[in-house]
Design a protein around this motif. Structure first.
Motif, PDB file in Angstrom:
ATOM      1  N   GLY A 124      11.522 -21.149 -34.853  1.00  0.00           N
ATOM      2  CA  GLY A 124      12.567 -21.872 -34.143  1.00  0.00           C
ATOM      3  C   GLY A 124      13.430 -22.743 -35.030  1.00  0.00           C
ATOM      4  O   GLY A 124      14.479 -23.211 -34.596  1.00  0.00           O
ATOM      5  N   THR A 133      13.203 -17.615 -33.123  1.00  0.00           N
ATOM      6  CA  THR A 133      12.994 -16.388 -32.375  1.00  0.00           C
ATOM      7  C   THR A 133      14.313 -15.645 -32.185  1.00  0.00           C
ATOM      8  O   THR A 133      15.316 -16.243 -31.769  1.00  0.00           O
ATOM      9  CB  THR A 133      12.346 -16.713 -31.006  1.00  0.00           C
ATOM     10  OG1 THR A 133      11.063 -17.293 -31.230  1.00  0.00           O
ATOM     11  CG2 THR A 133      12.203 -15.486 -30.133  1.00  0.00           C
ATOM     12  N   SER A 165       7.449 -19.484 -25.171  1.00  0.00           N
ATOM     13  CA  SER A 165       8.465 -20.533 -25.080  1.00  0.00           C
ATOM     14  C   SER A 165       8.716 -20.825 -23.605  1.00  0.00           C
ATOM     15  O   SER A 165       8.869 -19.892 -22.803  1.00  0.00           O
ATOM     16  CB  SER A 165       9.757 -20.091 -25.761  1.00  0.00           C
ATOM     17  OG  SER A 165       9.562 -20.115 -27.154  1.00  0.00           O
ATOM     18  N   VAL A 171      -0.778 -24.638 -35.066  1.00  0.00           N
ATOM     19  CA  VAL A 171       0.489 -25.381 -35.065  1.00  0.00           C
ATOM     20  C   VAL A 171       0.521 -26.309 -33.851  1.00  0.00           C
ATOM     21  O   VAL A 171       0.096 -25.938 -32.773  1.00  0.00           O
ATOM     22  CB  VAL A 171       1.708 -24.417 -35.109  1.00  0.00           C
ATOM     23  CG1 VAL A 171       1.605 -23.318 -34.088  1.00  0.00           C
ATOM     24  CG2 VAL A 171       3.021 -25.143 -34.951  1.00  0.00           C
ATOM     25  N   SER A 204       9.878 -13.881 -35.589  1.00  0.00           N
ATOM     26  CA  SER A 204       9.457 -14.098 -34.210  1.00  0.00           C
ATOM     27  C   SER A 204      10.446 -13.375 -33.305  1.00  0.00           C
ATOM     28  O   SER A 204      11.653 -13.558 -33.428  1.00  0.00           O
ATOM     29  CB  SER A 204       9.469 -15.600 -33.920  1.00  0.00           C
ATOM     30  OG  SER A 204       9.334 -15.825 -32.536  1.00  0.00           O
ATOM     31  N   ILE A 214      17.991 -30.763 -27.219  1.00  0.00           N
ATOM     32  CA  ILE A 214      16.881 -31.312 -28.004  1.00  0.00           C
ATOM     33  C   ILE A 214      16.932 -32.826 -27.826  1.00  0.00           C
ATOM     34  O   ILE A 214      18.015 -33.413 -27.880  1.00  0.00           O
ATOM     35  CB  ILE A 214      17.014 -31.023 -29.522  1.00  0.00           C
ATOM     36  CG1 ILE A 214      17.166 -29.536 -29.785  1.00  0.00           C
ATOM     37  CG2 ILE A 214      15.817 -31.576 -30.286  1.00  0.00           C
ATOM     38  CD1 ILE A 214      17.297 -29.196 -31.278  1.00  0.00           C
ATOM     39  N   GLN A 246       1.202 -24.396 -39.419  1.00  0.00           N
ATOM     40  CA  GLN A 246       2.668 -24.484 -39.408  1.00  0.00           C
ATOM     41  C   GLN A 246       3.084 -25.868 -38.923  1.00  0.00           C
ATOM     42  O   GLN A 246       2.356 -26.504 -38.147  1.00  0.00           O
ATOM     43  CB  GLN A 246       3.275 -23.465 -38.439  1.00  0.00           C
ATOM     44  CG  GLN A 246       3.090 -22.021 -38.849  1.00  0.00           C
ATOM     45  CD  GLN A 246       3.662 -21.071 -37.807  1.00  0.00           C
ATOM     46  OE1 GLN A 246       3.639 -21.357 -36.608  1.00  0.00           O
ATOM     47  NE2 GLN A 246       4.162 -19.938 -38.253  1.00  0.00           N
ATOM     48  N   ALA A 260       7.258 -23.529 -38.810  1.00  0.00           N
ATOM     49  CA  ALA A 260       7.041 -22.884 -37.509  1.00  0.00           C
ATOM     50  C   ALA A 260       8.306 -22.227 -36.974  1.00  0.00           C
ATOM     51  O   ALA A 260       9.422 -22.545 -37.402  1.00  0.00           O
ATOM     52  CB  ALA A 260       6.530 -23.927 -36.512  1.00  0.00           C
TER      53      ALA A 260
END
Ligand SMILES: Cc1cc2nc3c(=O)[nH]c(=O)nc-3n(C[C@H](O)[C@H](O)[C@H](O)COP(=O)(O)O)c2cc1C
Length: 348
Positions: A72, A95, A185, A304, A149, A109, A325, A70
């Motif tokens: 990112g 992206t 996002s 996803v 992306s 994160i 994904q 996916a």
């Protein structure tokens, strides 16, 4: 096995205060490996699961299997050949934004291990379309489809968003098998408003037209433009997205990005950002089912959100997705998850 008993504990402990440390370390190694054909062949031979039963053609692109990485994970496209060698059927890179940007302050994160989930508020850190173009021009090409992306730079005012997306489209056109317009996002202020009917219509019209114009100049067929949506849209908002996508000849919908919801979490957290992983799976399935019901196979869906194994993958495909994904499960389960899913899909 080795991943969960040894590699994951070491990596998670070494990056307990900032999971991004582990990510950058890993990406650095993968980027280096991407330059060695011999090592790539060894990685592929030990990891990738190949079967003609897994191959499919979707929106004019041939996929060796339906399990993609996916958006990112490889934001700058520095490790695409090594990631491909792990057995993915395709990768969504980015992206990417027009301008290089650092993203939000770290840590951004957060692992919610008991929930098999992550919260992130990255804010599209990336080297920018020019630098990524320069790097890709010198890099080995992965042998699987790559989608790029594209998103809006933080410094670009909302009224100039279209030009920002078009710039990245142009720069990356030669390196993409398809493009994903990221309007979902949660970490770029105002980005999700581009999912509203009128701004989305203007944006997608411009991007699809530009893709067609570039293709006409080079005498090739236009590269597919897809849109990636949030799981937090209502049914009426989803209806608007569908109407715009069909009117503007968007070739597929990626559902879904991370959620702002915090339902079903064991972990008590007040971190802001988008939630991914297991707690997202049910909602992402609901969105895919709804899209599938309304779209009636007019355009394909890439599913996803919280896919952690073959059963989740099958459920997502049964809900109406043509491809899937993964992101969060790749972190928690390691690269073996790609083979596990593909092996089971080939059997069923
Ligand atoms: C750390 C992190 C960064 C992400 N960055 C992006 C991004 O730049 N662009 C994008 O479209 N999605 C991004 N995503 C969302 C994922 O592509 C995916 O839609 C979401 O995580 C749900 O899938 P999962 O549950 O398998 O992780 C990111 C997710 C995570 C966890």
């Amino acid at each position: 096995m080795l991943f969960k008993t040894l590699i994951r504990p070491v990596m998670f402990r070494a990056s307990a205060n900032d999971p991004e440390i582990a990510h950058h370390w890993l990406m650095g190694r993968m980027a280096t490996l991407s330059h060695s054909q011999t090592i790539l062949k060894i990685i592929e031979a030990t990891n990738a699961y190949k079967s003609s039963a897994l191959e499919r053609d979707v929106f004019g692109v041939h996929f060796p299997n339906p399990v993609g990485l996916a958006g990112g994970f490889d934001k700058n496209g520095i490790a695409l050949p090594a990631l491909a060698a792990l057995g993915f059927g395709f990768i969504e890179a980015g992206t990417v934004t027009r301008y290089a940007q650092p993203g939000n302050a770290r840590p951004r994160i957060f692992r919610l291990s008991e929930d098999n989930a992550l919260i992130n508020r990255m804010g599209f850190p990336n080297d920018g379309a020019d630098a990524i173009h320069a790097h890709l021009s010198q890099s080995p090409k992965p042998g699987i489809p790559i989608g790029w992306s594209i998103g809006k730079s933080k410094i670009t005012p909302q009224e100039e968003a279209i030009e920002d997306y078009l710039y990245s489209l142009h720069k990356l056109y030669d390196f993409a098998d398809f493009f994903t317009v990221n309007v979902s996002s949660p970490n770029t202020p105002g980005l999700r408003q581009l999912q509203d009917k009128e701004p989305l219509d203007r944006l997608l019209q411009a991007i699809v037209q530009e893709s067609e114009a570039i293709a006409q100049k080079t005498g090739s067929s236009a590269k597919a433009v897809l849109v990636k949506i949030a799981p937090d849209l209502t049914e009426s908002q989803l209806d608007d997205v569908i109407e715009v996508c069909l009117n503007r000849h968007v070739r597929g919908i990626i559902a879904t990005n991370t959620t702002l919801a915090r339902t079903g979490l064991r972990h008590n957290t007040s971190e802001s950002g988008g939630l991914s992983g297991r707690p997202l799976h049910q909602r992402s399935l609901e969105v895919i089912r709804y899209l599938n019901q309304q779209l009636q196979n007019k355009i394909p869906i890439i599913g996803v959100g919280g896919i952690f194994g073959p059963d989740d993958a099958k459920r997502t495909l049964d809900a109406g997705a043509s491809l899937i994904q993964i992101y969060t499960s790749f972190i928690y389960e390691g690269p073996g998850i790609i083979k596990r899913i593909n092996r089971e899909l080939a059997r069923s």
